[in-house]
Scaffold this active site. Structure first.
Site: not given
Ligand code: HMG
Ligand code: MG
Length: 298
Positions: A10, A235
């Site tokens: 992820r 991110c």
């Protein structure tokens, strides 16, 4: 026993522009499982417009190899609906200690996110009474837009997540700035509001301080850490965020410190290689590089 939550599939992939085929992600996850990892954050039920790399969650989930406990990020009611349609039993909600970050990451203020997650948690509990919920507090030390964060603010958000019923909170050093003194300060406040087993740590290793931070948290008794095989990660909404602490570095550090992990470092060092190759990246984990170098001289 130490808990390692592998977030490579992820967090490791979400920031990567090169599309990785679903079959390659599944093979990656299989290798992580075979290496001994038992908790894996497999994907996100976020908007594919915001994070195209994880837009294959629906086709990935049913193909996951049996064995590990899998979780995935849920940003809102729509994400929960998608997760529940596939019988997902472990979800992760993600807020932050800074409005500037949540606005860019999920298009909500912190307060709005807590309201939305309250409802998500309620619906999830109703439909999945034995389910498990993690809550993330990103920018736990510093926000890329708003600067330094007061530890009390981070703990305030964590407490709100605990109130809405999350099983654990993972404190995220999203851009990898913290040093051990800051970890100790935040940890002490954390323990005022909830016991050790309610906390996990999520250190990005942008500036090479992640293992020192893990060490500081271990000394205080914390036992749950997130990491990413090969040190992949970042991110998309946190400019300058490097990868998570590499699982190889974490496993080496723990095992060498006498703390068993159940993970085979040799197998783990191989696990991310096909993904790194598809991304055109070299390994970033020092422990991984050391294992691979030793092998090539044998
Ligand atoms: P929005 O644009 O405000 O959403 O995005 P909206 O509700 O206005 O909807 C707009 C469109 O998106 C609609 O479709 C919705 O149906 C659709 P349209 O009518 O235009 O065709 N939509 C969705 N589609 C699929 N799944 C959904 C979904 N929700 C709406 N769940 C939203 C709001 C939250 C969706 C968006 O901001 C988003 O997906 N953000 C995710 C960002 C992200 O994944 N960031 C990285 C993870 S956080 C992280 O890395 C930090 C962490 O590692 C810890 C640390 O390091 O600190 C966890
Ligand atoms: Mg992260």
């Amino acid at each position: 026993m130490i808990r390692i939550v592998e977030v490579g599939p992820r967090d490791g992939l979400q920031n990567e522009g090169t599309p990785i085929p679903t079959s390659e992600k599944l093979a990656f996850i299989e290798r992580l499982y075979r290496a001994g990892l038992r908790e894996i954050e497999a994907t996100s039920w976020v908007s594919p417009k915001w994070v195209p790399q994880l837009g294959d969650a629906e086709s990935l989930w049913p193909g996951l190899p049996e064995g590990p406990l899998y979780s995935a990020l849920v940003p809102n009611a729509k994400g929960l609906e998608r997760a529940l349609a596939l019988g997902v039993e472990r979800i992760a909600l993600f807020s932050a200690a800074s409005d500037a970050f949540t606005q860019r990451n999920i298009n909500m203020t912190v307060d709005q996110s807590l309201d939305a997650f309250g409802e998500v948690a309620r619906v999830f509990r109703e439909s999945t009474p034995l389910g498990w919920i993690r809550g993330y507090v990103s920018t736990a030390f510093e926000c890329p837009y708003a600067g330094r964060i007061e530890p009390a603010k981070t703990i305030w958000v964590a407490e709100r997540l605990l109130e809405l019923g999350v099983d654990e909170v993972s404190l995220g050093d999203t851009i990898g700035v913290a040093a051990p003194g800051e970890v100790r300060a935040l940890a002490k406040l954390a323990l005022v509001v909830a016991p050790l087993e309610k906390w996990a740590w999520h250190f990005h290793d942008t500036r090479g301080t992640a293992i020192a931070n893990v060490s500081a948290a271990l000394d205080l008794g914390f036992r749950a850490f997130d990491s990413s095989a090969g040190g992949l990660g970042g991110c998309p909404y946190a400019p300058g965020a490097g990868g998570n602490v590499a699982t190889e570095d974490l496993v080496y550090f723990l095992e060498r410190s006498g703390m068993p992990t159940g993970v085979d470092l040799e197998s783990l060092a191989q696990a991310s290689l096909p993904i790194l190759s598809l991304l055109g990246s070299a390994p970033r984990s020092k422990a991984q590089m050391a294992v691979l170098a030793t092998r090539s001289t044998q």
